[in-house]
Scaffold this motif. Structure first.
Motif, PDB file in Angstrom:
ATOM      1  N   SER A  54     -97.532 -19.178  -9.992  1.00  0.00           N
ATOM      2  CA  SER A  54     -96.754 -18.991 -11.534  1.00  0.00           C
ATOM      3  C   SER A  54     -96.900 -17.593 -11.921  1.00  0.00           C
ATOM      4  N   PHE A  55     -97.452 -16.514 -10.966  1.00  0.00           N
ATOM      5  CA  PHE A  55     -97.600 -15.249 -11.721  1.00  0.00           C
ATOM      6  C   PHE A  55     -96.124 -14.494 -11.765  1.00  0.00           C
ATOM      7  N   ARG A  56     -96.140 -13.916 -12.717  1.00  0.00           N
ATOM      8  CA  ARG A  56     -94.681 -13.038 -12.712  1.00  0.00           C
ATOM      9  C   ARG A  56     -95.042 -11.953 -13.546  1.00  0.00           C
ATOM     10  N   PHE A  57     -94.685 -10.716 -13.207  1.00  0.00           N
ATOM     11  CA  PHE A  57     -94.649  -9.548 -14.101  1.00  0.00           C
ATOM     12  C   PHE A  57     -93.644  -9.518 -15.317  1.00  0.00           C
ATOM     13  N   SER A  58     -93.994  -9.307 -16.582  1.00  0.00           N
ATOM     14  CA  SER A  58     -93.174  -9.136 -17.558  1.00  0.00           C
ATOM     15  C   SER A  58     -93.811  -8.613 -18.852  1.00  0.00           C
ATOM     16  N   PHE A  59     -92.739  -8.098 -19.552  1.00  0.00           N
ATOM     17  CA  PHE A  59     -93.637  -7.516 -20.673  1.00  0.00           C
ATOM     18  C   PHE A  59     -93.460  -8.720 -21.942  1.00  0.00           C
ATOM     19  N   TRP A  62     -99.146  -7.432 -23.114  1.00  0.00           N
ATOM     20  CA  TRP A  62     -99.442  -6.612 -24.495  1.00  0.00           C
ATOM     21  C   TRP A  62    -100.966  -6.987 -24.826  1.00  0.00           C
ATOM     22  N   LEU A  63    -101.495  -8.133 -24.146  1.00  0.00           N
ATOM     23  CA  LEU A  63    -102.891  -8.618 -24.205  1.00  0.00           C
ATOM     24  C   LEU A  63    -103.739  -7.610 -23.499  1.00  0.00           C
ATOM     25  N   GLY A  76    -107.786  -0.155 -31.703  1.00  0.00           N
ATOM     26  CA  GLY A  76    -107.236  -1.128 -30.751  1.00  0.00           C
ATOM     27  C   GLY A  76    -107.843  -2.563 -31.448  1.00  0.00           C
ATOM     28  N   ALA A  77    -109.083  -2.492 -32.142  1.00  0.00           N
ATOM     29  CA  ALA A  77    -109.234  -4.068 -32.706  1.00  0.00           C
ATOM     30  C   ALA A  77    -108.470  -4.356 -33.950  1.00  0.00           C
ATOM     31  N   ILE A  78    -108.001  -3.490 -34.584  1.00  0.00           N
ATOM     32  CA  ILE A  78    -107.001  -3.788 -35.392  1.00  0.00           C
ATOM     33  C   ILE A  78    -105.722  -4.289 -34.947  1.00  0.00           C
ATOM     34  N   ALA A 134    -103.044 -10.895 -32.189  1.00  0.00           N
ATOM     35  CA  ALA A 134    -103.548 -12.429 -32.465  1.00  0.00           C
ATOM     36  C   ALA A 134    -103.203 -13.063 -33.420  1.00  0.00           C
ATOM     37  N   TYR A 135    -102.961 -12.655 -34.658  1.00  0.00           N
ATOM     38  CA  TYR A 135    -102.380 -13.384 -35.588  1.00  0.00           C
ATOM     39  C   TYR A 135    -101.015 -13.733 -35.503  1.00  0.00           C
TER      40      TYR A 135
END
Length: 130
Positions: free
Chosen positions: A45-50, A55-56, A84-86, A92-93
């Motif tokens: 099921s792996f596929r490269f996409s944006f 982004w994670l 990066g943390a912000i 995540a939010y």
């Protein structure tokens, strides 16, 4: 600080705490992303996409780079890790289905703590003795 060459004991403890927290959580995220990718590849099921996964990975790599840089240059690495943390918390939010605040805090708090500790160490090391 006792002199210009040796930081005091508190600064050393804070520095190693920041390094430990940042390195541990970055390693856990890298391991998690690696395992997820292997699982997707093995199930076909792996596929490269944006999409969100891309982004994670980008955000985790930015934080990882920040932590690595902070081992030698606390100001630069701490700033990169903080940014990066912000961004990671905001990501995540925005992408969480439920419990948005909980997920945001869970993903970003360890990196925020690490970044703040790096910046505190840099500030303490930069101070001239009185």
């Amino acid at each position: 600080m006792k002199n210009n060459q040796q930081p005091d004991k508190t600064t050393k403890i804070l520095r190693w705490t920041a390094r430990g927290i940042g390195s541990l959580f970055a390693a856990l995220w890298i391991l998690s992303l690696f395992a997820s990718t292997i699982s997707e590849i093995s199930h076909g099921s792996f596929r490269f996409s944006f999409d969100e996964g891309f982004w994670l990975v980008v955000l985790v790599l930015i934080i990882l780079v920040g932590v690595i840089i902070a081992w030698k240059q606390e100001a630069l690495g701490g700033t990169i890790t903080l940014a990066g943390a912000i961004a990671f918390g905001l990501f995540a939010y925005l992408t969480a289905g439920r419990n948005k605040i909980y997920i945001m805090l869970f993903t970003s708090i360890p990196f925020l703590i690490s970044a703040i500790l790096f910046l505190i160490c840099w500030k303490r090391s930069a101070q001239k003795p009185v």
